[in-house]
Design an enzyme around this catalytic site. Structure first.
Site, PDB file in Angstrom:
ATOM      1  N   ASP A   1       0.838  -1.196   0.000  1.00 49.59           N
ATOM      2  CA  ASP A   1       0.000   0.000   0.000  1.00 49.59           C
ATOM      3  C   ASP A   1       0.876   1.250   0.000  1.00 49.59           C
ATOM      4  O   ASP A   1       2.093   1.190   0.218  1.00 49.59           O
ATOM      5  CB  ASP A   1      -0.906  -0.021   1.227  1.00 49.59           C
TER       6      ASP A   1
ATOM      7  N   ASP B   1     -10.716   2.409  -2.745  1.00 43.57           N
ATOM      8  CA  ASP B   1     -11.099   2.197  -1.346  1.00 43.57           C
ATOM      9  C   ASP B   1     -12.592   2.471  -1.128  1.00 43.57           C
ATOM     10  O   ASP B   1     -13.042   2.581   0.014  1.00 43.57           O
ATOM     11  CB  ASP B   1     -10.309   3.140  -0.427  1.00 43.57           C
TER      12      ASP B   1
END
Length: 722
Positions: free
Chosen positions: A469, A537
């Site tokens: 990430d 997301d």
């Protein structure tokens, strides 16, 4: 006297022209197998260079119309066949052309390189600039990776006054939670008619798209489509870089132009000083020209498969469960994970990923990242986190774990263990973004530390999947040990990519996911190196279909990890809607599977079973397409499909999402099946669900589907040509 030469590579033919008083220009592009024959009557230099002390020959802010670009002259060209692509997947070789140019006035030399893989008529190109001046430095301010004009089919006239106005530009806006918002604009809305030919000079305006920092798709994307339906041509072009970039198009008097670049001085505070004999290579760019949008996307899909990292997971993408989204939310514990692991295995998951927080003992996982040692409070048993990882393995799944390798939290003990030179700094201070310091991968200390972390996690725990990430961006760059802020950032980006390459060389079986706050870094420099790409997301299942459907414009469908997160309180239709959002991509699941009743649990299992039967075997060779066009963010009906590549007999798969649709009749364009009889079969959901009537119109190549109005529902169909 003008001279020409032709180069053929991978089924693409490029013609170049030059003269003693003219720079080298690309004058033709042909793909005989696709009946593409394009002429560029408006000759533009194949590379444009701005350097301190040598600007534009036409006063403007463009990265074209440069004096050095106009003054570079042909020296030689060399063809080098059987070049091994860095990460060949669909073919073993590529062809290469190097054209050497020189500007005696400044001492600048340039080699412009073109490569074409045998499996795709998409050209990859970059420029390498050398200071051949024996006495003076040369400071570069911008160098294009590609420059050229729009062109027209051979025999057409690109100088016709209506030609430029027939082109449209398709580009995308990006943001956290709303990635991939594509929109199409006629060029005449951007560039009005100004009768510039009366002046004898090209216009000065341009449409430029810029990305700064390291979120390469944080606001815009380094890829666009130019299409002219009157001429029957469509371009796709892209900049292949995981940092700062700029592309621009504009109107010259004779035709339009395209220019692609990495960082430049005007936009990114980038400059590079070359000592005598020193060289600089631009980031790669690539382009293809086809008859229409669908064929252009087929070309870039083949290109992506040709140049990505070899991996067994590429053609057979594993089903992934991740515990984060709408589920554990960064608060993993042994007690929470074990029931999820059991439930995930029961529905057919193949990879189980422990997301963020696994290392945190403070209760605040965000600023504590960086040491990457498992929490003892979250995993209190004698074996600690190994108990959870072993449970994953015992259920026959590959264990995965979340890592953010480019940052160190301000509260991490490692923040005081690494020197300042390991971090991106400005004015002697570490750059801080949202309680994170950002590592500088130019530093050997940084690379050694992160290598030790990976080696420990793989070696001690047997992890086979990393979700990497990246939730912050350092801005314009570092002023430490670099010619410029932008130069430091460029070299950091390149060093990070090289680190990923080293990681996959050490552990070739590792499956790597690229996530940057969802989809903030969906460039091909990243995508060519990773098996899985997070698309967003976004936590609202009703909004996600527009993101999921648009994602394969930037990535391969088998990479596109769009979340499905069904919950125990959802109806069957809502659960199926969630599953269909991930169904024609990388199956990417979350949600409290262990809290579902038996029927819902079976429905999720049925979705995975159907995916493995219908999608998993063919997705790695399919071509994405959009039967309703690219979705708009608020579209009440969204559709996405996978069609067979040319010559394949596999079925076409189409998912349709009805989002409180206003019209019950939806007409899906399947131009590739026009003129053929076909059988339409629903493949998910099926049992216990109301069927959606369909009618195939072979003469039009249109599948008519009746969808429910005023509700949220989705179906996936297989269309098989008889």
């Amino acid at each position: 006297m003008s001279s020409t030469f032709t180069w053929e590579g991978g089924g693409v033919e490029l013609d170049f022209a030059y003269a003693d008083d003219q720079p080298v220009a690309l004058v033709a592009y042909r793909v005989p197998k696709q009946h593409i024959d394009v002429t560029f009557a408006h000759a533009t230099p194949i590379v444009e260079i701005l350097a301190s002390g040598s600007g534009h020959w036409l006063a403007c802010g463009k990265i074209t119309h440069t004096t050095i670009g106009k003054d570079l002259r042909y020296v030689s060209h060399v063809t080098n066949r059987a070049v091994e692509p860095e990460s060949a997947e669909a073919q073993s070789t590529a062809s290469r052309l190097d054209i050497t140019l020189s500007d005696p006035r400044t001492g600048v030399e340039a080699v412009v390189t073109y490569e074409v893989a045998t499996s795709s008529p998409m050209v990859r190109t970059w420029a390498t600039v050398t200071n051949a001046n024996e006495q003076d430095d040369v400071t570069l301010e911008s160098v294009t990776s590609f420059a050229g004009s729009f062109g027209a089919p051979t025999g057409a006239s690109p100088t016709d006054s209506n030609t430029f106005g027939d082109w449209t530009l398709t580009e995308a806006d990006m943001d956290w939670l709303c990635e991939g918002r594509w929109h199409t604009t006629p060029l005449r809305r951007i560039f009005p008619r100004i009768h510039e030919e009366l002046t004898g000079w090209d216009p000065r305006g341009r449409h430029q798209v810029i990305s700064t920092g390291t979120w390469s798709t944080g606001q815009h994307v380094p890829l666009a489509v130019l299409e002219n339906k009157v001429l029957g041509l469509a371009w796709i072009f892209q900049v292949e870089h995981n940092g700062a970039w700029r592309w621009e198009i504009g109107q010259d008097t004779a035709d339009g132009y395209i220019a692609l670049a990495g960082p430049v001085e005007e936009s990114h505070a980038w400059s590079k000083t070359l000592k005598p004999g020193a060289s600089f290579a631009t980031v790669p760019a690539s382009f293809t020209i086809a008859t229409d949008f669908n064929e252009a996307t087929a070309n870039i899909t083949a290109y992506r498969r040709a140049w990505r990292v070899k991996h067994a997971d590429n053609a057979h993408p594993s089903v992934v469960f991740n515990d984060y989204m709408n589920t554990i939310y960064g608060d993993p514990t042994t007690a929470k994970e074990l029931p999820l692991i059991k439930a995930a295995a029961e529905v057919g998951v193949e990879i189980f990923v422990i997301d963020c927080g696994w290392y945190d003992d403070t209760g605040n996982w965000w600023p504590s990242v960086g040491e990457w040692m498992p929490s003892k409070t979250r995993f209190p048993g004698p074996k600690g986190i190994v108990e959870v990882i072993d449970a994953i393995k015992e259920q026959g799944m590959i264990p995965g774990i979340w890592l953010e390798p480019e940052v160190i939290g301000v509260e991490s003990p490692v923040a005081n263990q690494l020197p300042d030179s390991a971090f991106i700094t400005r004015a002697g201070k570490r750059v801080v973004e949202q309680q994170r310091y950002i590592l500088d991968f130019r530093s050997q200390d940084t690379r050694d530390y992160m290598d030790s972390v990976i080696d420990r996690i793989v070696g001690e725990y047997g992890v086979g999947y990393f979700k990497l990430d990246y939730n912050v961006s350092p801005g314009i760059g570092s002023d430490h040990n670099a010619d410029s802020l932008g130069d430091a950032l460029l070299e950091h980006n390149r060093a990070y990519s090289a680190w990923i390459d080293g990681l996959r060389r050490r552990y070739p079986d590792l499956i790597l996911e690229n996530c940057s706050s969802g989809g903030m870094r969906e460039d091909f420099a990243q995508l060519s190196r990773f098996q899985v790409q997070s698309t967003s997301d976004q936590q609202d299942w009703k909004l996600y279909p527009a993101i999921a459907a648009a994602a394969p414009m930037l990535m391969l469908p088998e990479q596109a990890a769009s979340w499905a997160y069904p919950q125990s309180g959802m109806s069957d239709e809502e659960t199926a809607f969630n599953i269909n959002t991930t169904f024609l991509g990388r199956f990417f699941l979350s949600g409290y599977l262990n809290r579902m009743d038996e029927d819902q649990h079976k429905l999720v299992a049925k979705g995975i079973e159907s995916y493995k039967q219908h999608v998993q075997p063919i997705i790695g060779s399919s071509v994405p397409f959009w039967p309703l066009g690219l979705p708009e963010w608020e579209s009440d009906t969204v559709a996405f499909g996978l069609r067979p590549a040319s010559g394949s007999e596999q079925s076409t798969l189409i998912t349709v999402w009805a989002r409180e649709a206003k019209n019950s009749t939806v007409r899906l364009n399947l131009a590739h099946a026009q003129g053929h009889e076909a059988t339409v079969q629903p493949i998910f959901p099926v049992e216990g669900f109301e069927s959606w009537p369909t009618q195939w119109h072979a003469d039009e190549g249109v599948l008519e589907v009746t969808v429910p109005t005023g509700t949220w529902a989705s179906r996936t169909f297989a269309v098989t040509v008889d």
